[in-house]
Design an enzyme around this catalytic site. Structure first.
Site, PDB file in Angstrom:
ATOM      1  N   GLU A 188      41.214  46.612  36.869  1.00  0.00           N
ATOM      2  CA  GLU A 188      39.966  45.882  37.101  1.00  0.00           C
ATOM      3  C   GLU A 188      39.474  45.192  35.829  1.00  0.00           C
ATOM      4  O   GLU A 188      38.997  44.064  35.866  1.00  0.00           O
ATOM      5  CB  GLU A 188      38.869  46.828  37.630  1.00  0.00           C
ATOM      6  N   ASP A 213      32.220  39.541  43.885  1.00  0.00           N
ATOM      7  CA  ASP A 213      32.811  38.688  42.848  1.00  0.00           C
ATOM      8  C   ASP A 213      32.843  37.253  43.378  1.00  0.00           C
ATOM      9  O   ASP A 213      32.313  36.977  44.463  1.00  0.00           O
ATOM     10  CB  ASP A 213      34.206  39.194  42.434  1.00  0.00           C
ATOM     11  N   CYS A 262      42.563  29.973  59.986  1.00  0.00           N
ATOM     12  CA  CYS A 262      41.637  31.069  59.657  1.00  0.00           C
ATOM     13  C   CYS A 262      41.143  31.785  60.908  1.00  0.00           C
ATOM     14  O   CYS A 262      40.617  31.153  61.831  1.00  0.00           O
ATOM     15  CB  CYS A 262      40.448  30.500  58.878  1.00  0.00           C
ATOM     16  N   LEU A 318      44.987  37.749  26.091  1.00  0.00           N
ATOM     17  CA  LEU A 318      44.130  37.870  27.286  1.00  0.00           C
ATOM     18  C   LEU A 318      42.729  37.315  27.038  1.00  0.00           C
ATOM     19  O   LEU A 318      42.020  36.988  27.972  1.00  0.00           O
ATOM     20  CB  LEU A 318      43.996  39.337  27.712  1.00  0.00           C
ATOM     21  N   TYR A 347      29.920  45.258  39.567  1.00  0.00           N
ATOM     22  CA  TYR A 347      31.138  44.913  40.284  1.00  0.00           C
ATOM     23  C   TYR A 347      32.242  45.960  40.036  1.00  0.00           C
ATOM     24  O   TYR A 347      32.834  46.508  40.976  1.00  0.00           O
ATOM     25  CB  TYR A 347      31.657  43.513  39.890  1.00  0.00           C
ATOM     26  N   ARG A 407      47.732  48.993  43.403  1.00  0.00           N
ATOM     27  CA  ARG A 407      47.297  49.357  44.758  1.00  0.00           C
ATOM     28  C   ARG A 407      48.162  50.473  45.330  1.00  0.00           C
ATOM     29  O   ARG A 407      47.930  50.930  46.441  1.00  0.00           O
ATOM     30  CB  ARG A 407      47.366  48.131  45.676  1.00  0.00           C
ATOM     31  N   TYR A 428      38.663  37.428  25.553  1.00  0.00           N
ATOM     32  CA  TYR A 428      37.525  38.316  25.837  1.00  0.00           C
ATOM     33  C   TYR A 428      37.808  39.721  25.301  1.00  0.00           C
ATOM     34  O   TYR A 428      37.882  40.688  26.055  1.00  0.00           O
ATOM     35  CB  TYR A 428      37.247  38.390  27.338  1.00  0.00           C
ATOM     36  N   THR A 461      41.164  37.267  34.130  1.00  0.00           N
ATOM     37  CA  THR A 461      42.570  36.896  34.031  1.00  0.00           C
ATOM     38  C   THR A 461      43.178  36.784  35.419  1.00  0.00           C
ATOM     39  O   THR A 461      42.863  37.583  36.295  1.00  0.00           O
ATOM     40  CB  THR A 461      43.325  37.995  33.236  1.00  0.00           C
TER      41      THR A 461
END
Ligand code: SF4
Length: 342
Positions: A36, A135, A199, A79, A117, A24, A81, A42
């Protein structure tokens, strides 16, 4: 905007509570793309270390495009996949050939392994495009706040939720809104025991007001996991062992494994030529869970002075070179059992 209070509250919450993550701190689409893909299946705690290793070894798209696939898969080890890693590698070649990272949603979506996504995430975060992400976190927050009971995972839900997310998107602030709503779902509006008491949305949240936070979002019934029975034989001969690269059309394509024999119910899997080598059973019925499958594995060790002819696809590799080959987690575990680390 459909509900300015909702969108502004998410932006405000994100400014105060957003997670400080290494990807970020950059607008580099390559770095964001890698994060991403790693985070698709993960958790962040595990994914961060992989992202850092990946970026250190492949700092830009050209380096990744030129890398050997085995090395990419090796860095991905653990990881799961693995098609993600293969697609990443293929997409890096697409980008390198095109000369730059695509900066439109259609262009990003045309890369291997990128769906709606991921295209929206990269497009909004790296290029500031007004694209809404969807997501599991977004589904949960929207379903609860707006009281939507359409089963998540259905085609109807995808359309309903993506239309809603798009309507909520504050123009020009897609990056913060998308990351905000995902963080909000991960930290505040969690799957179990959401923190409704603190919240900022609770005053107008339909699920909270009607005591349905435990019911929403509604999930479609999951398919039962199927079971496969594997027998792995670690066959050793003169400092070498029999391995193969897994072929296409099944799990773990391109990863390496010892001799594998599969049977429908786990009995009678080993062929006669292996039985004549008196294999030693190291572990019986080892359970390994994949998303849609359970693998039950017997693990054997066998030794022979004369190298037998191997089944098609297998070859002898030096045991000391084993580290150089990308392997599925299950095989790593079996090798640890062999080395007595387990
Ligand atoms: S009140 Fe509870 S259920 Fe509603 S958005 Fe907030 S955390 Fe989620």
């Amino acid at each position: 905007m459909k509900d300015p209070f909702f969108s502004e509250t998410i932006l405000d919450w994100y400014a105060r509570n957003g997670r400080d993550l290494p990807w970020r701190r950059t607008r580099d689409p390559y770095a964001i793309w890698i994060s991403e893909i790693i985070l698709q299946q993960t958790r962040i705690a595990q994914g961060t270390a992989y992202w850092e290793r990946f970026m250190a070894r492949f700092p830009d798209v050209e380096t990744l495009a030129e890398a050997d696939e085995d090395e990419v898969l090796r860095l991905w080890e653990g990881l799961g996949y693995y098609s993600r890693a293969r697609n990443l590698h293929a997409a890096a070649k697409q980008i390198a050939a095109a000369g730059s990272f695509p900066d439109t949603l259609d262009g990003i979506r045309s890369l291997r392994g990128i769906g709606d996504y991921t295209a929206a995430a990269i497009g909004s975060i790296a290029f500031g495009l007004d694209a809404a992400v969807l997501d599991g976190n977004v589904y949960r927050v929207l379903s609860r706040y707006f009281g939507i009971a359409t089963p998540v995972g259905s085609t109807a839900a995808k359309k309903e939720f993506s239309d809603l997310a798009r309507e909520l998107l504050p123009p020009g602030k897609a990056a913060d809104f998308n990351q905000g709503i995902m963080d909000f779902g991960a930290i505040q509006c969690t799957p179990v025991s959401p923190a409704c008491g603190t919240c900022p949305l609770s005053g107008s949240c339909r699920a909270f007001k009607t005591d349905r936070t435990g019911i929403l979002p509604v999930k479609r019934e999951a398919k039962a996991a199927s079971v496969r029975h594997f027998s792995y034989v670690y066959l050793r001969s003169g400092g070498m062992t029999a391995f193969r690269k897994r072929p296409a059309g099944d799990i773990w394509q391109g990863l390496w494994e010892p001799l594998l024999f599969e049977s429908p119910d786990g009995t009678g899997a080993l062929p006669e030529w292996i039985l004549t080598l008196s294999p030693v059973l190291l572990r019986e019925g080892f359970r390994h869970q994949l998303t849609h499958r359970t693998l039950l594995t017997d693990f054997y060790r066998a030794e022979t002075e004369e190298k037998p002819e191997l089944p098609e696809g297998y070859r002898w590799i030096k045991e000391q070179d084993l580290d150089r080959f990308g392997k599925p987690r299950l095989v790593e575990i079996l090798l640890e059992i062999l080395e007595g680390k387990d």
